[in-house]
Design an enzyme around this catalytic site. Sequence first.
Site, mmCIF file in Angstrom:
data_model
loop_
_atom_site.group_PDB
_atom_site.id
_atom_site.type_symbol
_atom_site.label_atom_id
_atom_site.label_comp_id
_atom_site.label_asym_id
_atom_site.label_seq_id
_atom_site.Cartn_x
_atom_site.Cartn_y
_atom_site.Cartn_z
ATOM 1 N N TYR A 212 0.818 -1.212 0.000
ATOM 2 C CA TYR A 212 0.000 0.000 0.000
ATOM 3 C C TYR A 212 0.857 1.270 0.000
ATOM 4 O O TYR A 212 0.453 2.286 -0.569
ATOM 5 C CB TYR A 212 -0.988 -0.016 1.169
ATOM 6 C CG TYR A 212 -2.198 -0.852 0.823
ATOM 7 C CD1 TYR A 212 -3.249 -0.326 0.083
ATOM 8 C CD2 TYR A 212 -2.261 -2.196 1.191
ATOM 9 C CE1 TYR A 212 -4.328 -1.093 -0.282
ATOM 10 C CE2 TYR A 212 -3.340 -2.981 0.831
ATOM 11 C CZ TYR A 212 -4.380 -2.425 0.092
ATOM 12 O OH TYR A 212 -5.452 -3.196 -0.280
ATOM 13 N N HIS B 250 -15.305 1.807 -1.721
ATOM 14 C CA HIS B 250 -14.229 0.903 -1.323
ATOM 15 C C HIS B 250 -13.170 1.593 -0.469
ATOM 16 O O HIS B 250 -12.108 1.024 -0.227
ATOM 17 C CB HIS B 250 -13.581 0.265 -2.554
ATOM 18 C CG HIS B 250 -14.463 -0.704 -3.264
ATOM 19 N ND1 HIS B 250 -14.315 -1.039 -4.601
ATOM 20 C CD2 HIS B 250 -15.542 -1.410 -2.839
ATOM 21 C CE1 HIS B 250 -15.252 -1.907 -4.948
ATOM 22 N NE2 HIS B 250 -16.002 -2.148 -3.903
ATOM 23 N N GLY C 196 -16.262 3.531 -17.086
ATOM 24 C CA GLY C 196 -15.001 2.838 -16.863
ATOM 25 C C GLY C 196 -15.077 1.703 -15.868
ATOM 26 O O GLY C 196 -14.155 1.493 -15.093
ATOM 27 N N THR C 197 -16.172 0.946 -15.905
ATOM 28 C CA THR C 197 -16.279 -0.195 -14.993
ATOM 29 C C THR C 197 -16.735 -1.424 -15.759
ATOM 30 O O THR C 197 -17.545 -1.330 -16.693
ATOM 31 C CB THR C 197 -17.243 0.094 -13.823
ATOM 32 O OG1 THR C 197 -17.405 -1.091 -13.043
ATOM 33 C CG2 THR C 197 -18.590 0.586 -14.301
ATOM 34 N N ASN D 66 -17.499 3.076 -21.757
ATOM 35 C CA ASN D 66 -16.500 2.060 -21.452
ATOM 36 C C ASN D 66 -15.749 1.692 -22.735
ATOM 37 O O ASN D 66 -16.247 1.898 -23.840
ATOM 38 C CB ASN D 66 -17.181 0.812 -20.872
ATOM 39 C CG ASN D 66 -16.259 0.021 -19.960
ATOM 40 O OD1 ASN D 66 -15.541 0.586 -19.149
ATOM 41 N ND2 ASN D 66 -16.295 -1.291 -20.087
#
Length: 310
Positions: A102, A158, A249-250, A275
């Site tokens: 991370y 998220h 964009g998914t 997309n």
Amino acid sequence: MCLFQSTARRLVSQAHCGLKASSSKKQKFCLEMARPSSNMADFREVFAKAKHIAIITGAGVSAESGVPTFRGAGGFWRKWQAQELATPGAFARNPSRVWEFYHYRREVMLSKHPNPAHIAIAECEKRLSKQGRSVVVITQNIDELHRKAGTKHLLEIHGSLFKTRCTSCGNVAANYKSPICPALAGKGAPDPDTEDAAIPVEDLPQCEEDGCNGLLRPHVVWFGEALDPGVLTAVEKELDICDLCLVVGTSSVVYPAAMFAPQVSARGVPVAEFNMEPTPATNRFRFHFPGPCGTTLPPALARHETEIIS
């Protein structure tokens, strides 16, 4: 409770970053609709009349800013894929390795900038707010590029790379330090030959709340973890009132986010997908615009000739 809420509650207990629905669930959400239109003029007419616009974004938006996705072939950090590191179990076993991963991602993001898609969304929100209209961005991304671009009404389902949560007291805090702690300086190289730094727990990021000093973890939703119920409730409210939904964009395969737009479409609200290529949900939507989001989205969200700017 509306259809979306009841379905969301059934899925949220198993929801996590990367969960894909079984084929039976996919079939359950399949709606028989005509092939979606790619007529920008028709979309612009719908856009001009919308009062509450919900924009659902995924990794494809950030990919155009050079953000690595760690998904699919070649999506490795050293010899691990994200789903091997982004879990509570991996952090419990080796918090040093997970923090190196991370830390690397945080440092990469500090060098990245919003692209035309992020900017078009932020500018649209600002412009429409002056007209009494609203735009909300519901993103699966944890990179904060929407925030950098100036988006104000943002729901990060998220979490964020730049927030931490204490494993002892639970405190959540924004954290933009570089490096996040001295022991991680120069660590996190993605090369597969790099050896683990094996940083002692006491030298990893620590909670700064008075008298705590607990071990911090990234405030992101890991594989096997449920979404924040408060964030999910906020998403439900926005999707219940939106009169136009954009999916940008998914891949529309990661649940529960993959069901958001189909549920909106099921109640008759226009949905437009932007997309690179069709997704499993494409035929459920009214519009589909193929190509890079940074190319297709700016003209879609530009000022319409009927807009009144005060």
